[in-house]
Design an enzyme around this catalytic site. Structure first.
Site, PDB file in Angstrom:
ATOM      1  N   PRO A 155       0.829  -1.211   0.000  1.00 46.35           N
ATOM      2  CA  PRO A 155       0.000   0.000   0.000  1.00 46.35           C
ATOM      3  C   PRO A 155       0.858   1.253   0.000  1.00 46.35           C
ATOM      4  O   PRO A 155       1.924   1.292   0.622  1.00 46.35           O
ATOM      5  CB  PRO A 155      -0.794  -0.125   1.310  1.00 46.35           C
ATOM      6  CG  PRO A 155      -0.819  -1.591   1.596  1.00 46.35           C
ATOM      7  CD  PRO A 155       0.514  -2.111   1.117  1.00 46.35           C
ATOM      8  N   CYS A 156       0.392   2.260  -0.726  1.00 46.91           N
ATOM      9  CA  CYS A 156       1.124   3.521  -0.754  1.00 46.91           C
ATOM     10  C   CYS A 156       1.195   4.071   0.655  1.00 46.91           C
ATOM     11  O   CYS A 156       0.160   4.314   1.287  1.00 46.91           O
ATOM     12  CB  CYS A 156       0.422   4.526  -1.663  1.00 46.91           C
ATOM     13  SG  CYS A 156       1.299   6.088  -1.832  1.00 46.91           S
ATOM     14  N   PRO A 157       2.395   4.253   1.211  1.00 49.17           N
ATOM     15  CA  PRO A 157       2.505   4.645   2.620  1.00 49.17           C
ATOM     16  C   PRO A 157       2.204   6.111   2.861  1.00 49.17           C
ATOM     17  O   PRO A 157       2.336   6.946   1.984  1.00 49.17           O
ATOM     18  CB  PRO A 157       3.973   4.333   2.944  1.00 49.17           C
ATOM     19  CG  PRO A 157       4.677   4.469   1.641  1.00 49.17           C
ATOM     20  CD  PRO A 157       3.701   4.048   0.575  1.00 49.17           C
TER      21      PRO A 157
END
Length: 420
Positions: A155-157
């Site tokens: 997931p895009c942090p």
């Protein structure tokens, strides 16, 4: 996407490689301790079973993280078929479920991890029950199995200005656990996918540091921004692929990953694939799989309908945000941030149409979670979410093709040697 880095964010791109490696080792050790402390006798028994999972020396063993419905994984299996049989035959095999499953065994999925229940049901239904399907939070996994290839789009942090390095942020960054899996599993290669915005966060410093951290785990790393429509997907979808090759593999074989050239477009051998090509035969099919909720002001703030001879807007991980079917009249612009429908035919694309646009085969079925107590739209949304979160299968195939070709030709003994 999480919070954008503020102007107070301090980059550490000037750290020496040994300093980066030391910080990484400290963070990984900390996360390993947290995972061990959260484990129970039951989870330890599960992991003992996991480590006993069959590995095949004659096949490529794949570990899948954040696997979702498995678009990336399916594309990699297709890439192995292309490498073995050629593109035309492989894509023909792909359309038949029985043939594909029997002939794609060279890419052996050992383990898959994801929290999304409906996606896990989809994954097992389509990839088989022989693999180990782990539905735990990846932060609680103590031990990852050995593999030759790791896949997954972390997931895009979200980022803050809390520390000098991404790895020092007090919150758990899930890409760290991808690196933790790499350091335990020691695959020859990894393929990770993420959103386009990752490239521009903090003027590119975030992606640079993520690459640096992956490199500190013992890999030569590249990042490439691609548009799915350039590789035979009927959709405007830009994504970042982060590709890693283990250092000793590179040193001993001279392998260098080269991004495949785009295959479709005005200056290419093949024209773009259109919505007509992808879903034209479904125009008058059963539309019971269509999310039929109301349209928000945000949805109506821009055009949502592409024409038959165009490529779709990006398929979102939401039924409510699904683009309009190309049939009927185009939407009409009323003014800034204001559009309206015209004519009588206006609906979102169906679950199957969205899957086609993401280049899933028709035999691939998506679980709706099985909860009959919730509304039809809620059940459909479980499917739209899986489809929208997936990597388009044909894009995954093209991106992974050089690695699949290499792994089919590589002797297992060469891959299993490590630097550490």
């Amino acid at each position: 996407m999480g919070r954008t880095l503020t102007k107070n964010f301090r980059s550490s791109l000037t750290f020496a490689p040994d300093e980066v490696h030391e910080v990484l080792q400290q963070k990984i050790a900390e996360e390993n301790r947290h995972a061990l402390e959260s484990s129970t006798p039951q989870t330890r028994d599960f992991e003992h079973e996991l480590l006993a999972t069959a590995h095949y020396t004659s096949k490529t063993n794949i570990l899948s993280l954040f696997s979702g419905a498995g678009g990336l994984d399916l594309g990699v299996q297709l890439a192995f078929l292309v490498a073995k049989y050629g593109e035309e035959k492989a894509y023909k095999i792909f359309t038949d479920e029985a043939s594909f499953k029997s002939l794609s065994a060279d890419a052996h999925i050992v383990y898959s991890n994801d929290l999304f229940i409906a996606a896990n049901e989809t994954y097992v239904a389509n990839f088989g029950s022989e693999l180990v399907k782990d539905s735990r939070d990846i932060r609680k996994v103590v031990t990852f199995p050995q593999s030759d290839l790791i896949l997954g789009g972390f997931p895009c942090p979200g980022f803050s200005a809390a520390g000098p390095r991404l790895l020092d942020d007090p919150r758990n960054f899930l890409y760290i656990h991808y690196i933790r899996a790499l350091m335990q599993s020691r695959p020859a290669f990894f393929i990770a996918e993420n959103v386009k915005g990752l490239m521009t966060m903090a003027n590119g410093q975030v992606l640079e540091q993520i690459i640096e951290d992956f490199a500190a785990a013992g890999y030569q790393v590249q990042a490439h921004l691609v548009n799915a429509r350039d590789y035979g997907v009927p959709q405007l979808r830009e994504r970042v692929f982060i590709i890693g090759a283990r250092n000793d593999i590179v040193e001993k074989t001279g392998f260098t990953y080269e991004l495949p050239e785009p295959t479709h477009g005005p200056d290419r051998d093949l024209p773009y694939i259109t919505l007509r090509d992808a879903i034209g035969d479904l125009e008058f099919s059963d539309v019971s799989e269509v999310f039929d909720g109301s349209y928000s002001s945000m949805y109506m703030s821009r055009n949502r309908k592409k024409g038959w001879d165009e490529q779709s807007f990006t398929i979102q991980a939401s039924g409510r945000q699904a683009p309009q079917h190309p049939g009927g009249e185009p939407m009409k612009k009323l003014g800034k941030d204001s559009w309206k429908f015209q004519g009588e035919f206006n609906r979102r694309v169906s679950v199957r149409e969205a899957a086609r646009i993401q280049t899933f085969p028709d035999w691939f079925e998506f679980s709706d979670g099985g909860n009959q107590k919730v509304s039809k739209n809620n059940r459909l949304n479980e499917q739209y979410k899986q489809i929208g979160n997936a990597v388009p299968v044909f894009l995954a195939e093209k991106i992974s093709r050089p690695i699949a070709k290499f792994l089919l030709e590589m002797k297992p003994s060469q891959m299993n040697e490590t630097l550490f």
